[in-house]
Design an enzyme around this catalytic site. Sequence first.
Site, mmCIF file in Angstrom:
data_model
loop_
_atom_site.group_PDB
_atom_site.id
_atom_site.type_symbol
_atom_site.label_atom_id
_atom_site.label_comp_id
_atom_site.label_asym_id
_atom_site.label_seq_id
_atom_site.Cartn_x
_atom_site.Cartn_y
_atom_site.Cartn_z
ATOM 1 N N ARG A 86 0.768 -1.252 -0.073
ATOM 2 C CA ARG A 86 -0.077 0.036 -0.069
ATOM 3 C C ARG A 86 0.926 1.172 -0.100
ATOM 4 O O ARG A 86 0.576 2.391 -0.661
ATOM 5 C CB ARG A 86 -0.884 -0.019 1.216
ATOM 6 C CG ARG A 86 -1.518 1.520 1.514
ATOM 7 C CD ARG A 86 -2.815 1.375 2.324
ATOM 8 N NE ARG A 86 -2.800 0.615 3.363
ATOM 9 C CZ ARG A 86 -2.158 0.996 4.473
ATOM 10 N NH1 ARG A 86 -1.437 2.261 4.565
ATOM 11 N NH2 ARG A 86 -2.067 0.412 5.635
ATOM 12 N N TYR A 138 -14.356 17.968 -16.265
ATOM 13 C CA TYR A 138 -14.801 16.529 -16.396
ATOM 14 C C TYR A 138 -15.771 16.454 -15.497
ATOM 15 O O TYR A 138 -15.718 16.845 -14.455
ATOM 16 C CB TYR A 138 -13.665 15.709 -16.129
ATOM 17 C CG TYR A 138 -14.043 14.264 -15.989
ATOM 18 C CD1 TYR A 138 -14.273 13.366 -17.281
ATOM 19 C CD2 TYR A 138 -14.015 13.435 -14.775
ATOM 20 C CE1 TYR A 138 -14.565 12.268 -17.048
ATOM 21 C CE2 TYR A 138 -14.343 12.069 -14.737
ATOM 22 C CZ TYR A 138 -14.791 11.528 -16.015
ATOM 23 O OH TYR A 138 -14.923 10.186 -15.920
ATOM 24 N N ASP A 210 -5.151 19.240 -14.560
ATOM 25 C CA ASP A 210 -5.654 17.661 -14.741
ATOM 26 C C ASP A 210 -5.085 17.789 -16.344
ATOM 27 O O ASP A 210 -5.630 18.393 -17.069
ATOM 28 C CB ASP A 210 -7.025 17.441 -14.891
ATOM 29 C CG ASP A 210 -7.663 16.276 -15.394
ATOM 30 O OD1 ASP A 210 -6.976 15.718 -16.249
ATOM 31 O OD2 ASP A 210 -8.747 15.803 -14.690
ATOM 32 N N LYS A 235 -6.821 6.759 -19.747
ATOM 33 C CA LYS A 235 -6.708 7.597 -21.070
ATOM 34 C C LYS A 235 -5.544 7.405 -21.964
ATOM 35 O O LYS A 235 -5.118 6.204 -22.063
ATOM 36 C CB LYS A 235 -7.390 9.244 -21.030
ATOM 37 C CG LYS A 235 -8.473 9.181 -19.863
ATOM 38 C CD LYS A 235 -9.862 8.779 -20.019
ATOM 39 C CE LYS A 235 -10.620 8.576 -19.068
ATOM 40 N NZ LYS A 235 -11.128 9.784 -18.288
HETATM 41 C C1 PLP Z 1 -11.534 10.266 -17.241
HETATM 42 C C2 PLP Z 1 -11.332 11.475 -16.414
HETATM 43 C C3 PLP Z 1 -11.085 11.359 -15.226
HETATM 44 C C4 PLP Z 1 -11.486 10.522 -14.318
HETATM 45 O O1 PLP Z 1 -10.580 9.540 -14.377
HETATM 46 P P1 PLP Z 1 -10.924 7.604 -13.941
HETATM 47 O O2 PLP Z 1 -9.891 7.113 -14.347
HETATM 48 O O3 PLP Z 1 -12.086 7.541 -14.764
HETATM 49 O O4 PLP Z 1 -11.303 7.847 -12.540
HETATM 50 C C5 PLP Z 1 -10.570 12.965 -14.725
HETATM 51 N N1 PLP Z 1 -10.239 13.805 -15.505
HETATM 52 C C6 PLP Z 1 -10.511 13.774 -16.938
HETATM 53 C C7 PLP Z 1 -9.952 14.797 -17.609
HETATM 54 C C8 PLP Z 1 -10.827 12.653 -17.398
HETATM 55 O O5 PLP Z 1 -11.144 12.552 -18.805
#
Ligand code: PLP
Length: 419
Positions: A86, A138, A210, A235
Amino acid sequence: MRTIELLSRLQSIGPHSGHYHYSTSHCCLIESTMAEDISKLHFATRAVHTGVNKDSLFNSCTTPIYTSSTYYWNDLETNSGYDYTRSANPTRTALEENISALEGGVGAQATATGMAAITAAMHLFSPHDHIIAGNDIYGGTYRLFADVFTKMGLEFSFVDMSDPQNVKDAIKPNTKCIWIETPSNPLLNLIDIAAMTEIAKQADVLTIADNTFLSPYLQRPFEYGVDIIVHSTTKYLNGHSDVVGGCVVSRTEELAAKVAYTVNSLGLACAPFDAFLVLRGVKTLAPRMEAHQRGAEALARMLDEHPHVEKVYYPGLESHPHHELAKKQQDGFGGMLSFDIKGGRPAAEKLFAKIQLFQLAESLGGIESLIEYPETMSHASMTLEARREAGISENTIRVSVGIEAPEDLVADMKQALEE
Ligand SMILES: *Cc1c(COP(=O)(O)O)cnc(C)c1O
């Protein structure tokens, strides 16, 4: 910083201890030269070679998956640098070093999901702290902020951040953070990162970006003084639609230590197998991003001239309101685009039924092309008013362009748009 400490501890164990170790002499060229030399290597090279953590026990060329939850101690004072998964895990460390180097940070924490990464970053703040975020972030982040963290006492303002003045006006005495997500989802509005960090500096607040939509191959917010970068590695960083994951990268050692403490305390870290998958994916980030944006540009140009399309949202088009800013702060225009189809939901439904190469699915950044309807899918967790205010309508369709041949994607989209 933890990784550096770890590294020196591992090195002090030496190559003949019979334990997992870094050998700086031959197999870990990159780690041993990280501080000065890594920036001299091209991005694509760093993506392949950084943080590989080769196992010199058997001379493996790639990173083993260390599934062990616990690690034995040599005596009451010394261990391998790992004691419990962890807190830290060798496979995860390899991924963290890789992403951290690609972003230009000093340390990273790989988490179970992108939302876990955002959760970790938000734990830097306390009740009554005020955070400014965009009104078109998002959907899942919006829900986390507007519902979960609001209940826990954090305060948020959601503003149109494409105009820096709106952010300046939203600053309050208790403001602690400006949350930057650029380009936005799904309408690809850009935020001027340099303008945000300038406002943040004057107000003495943190900036968190982000960077999921572009990945460090196309945008590196640390170059503009952003303090923390979060990713949904689900992604582009993983890029194969076969794992969910996240990452928090820090620009300073102080922040890296705080984030590591939070990730360990809350138990947000990703599993070793997931770390292995994302590390495997990230090695091909550079050629994948090139292919994604070749396809996106071809599709955007075709859609822009199509009589059944009202509007195309792609920063690579000269007509995009933030085209110049995109050229300034990005190294490319990315693989995401949206468009407004003429005829609302019935027209959209017809297109989804006819299209072959684009799967009707949420998410983005994978090698296969996906198409989706924000109104009922990715942005359904926003209220109708919030969607309309952000500019998402019944005409809006979002595309994550895969790495297929652009000619095939354009031809398929064209036939699906025919009456
Ligand atoms: C998909 C996404 C998230 C969240 O990520 P998860 O892996 O689905 O928890 C946060 N910010 C953006 C811009 C995203 O496209």
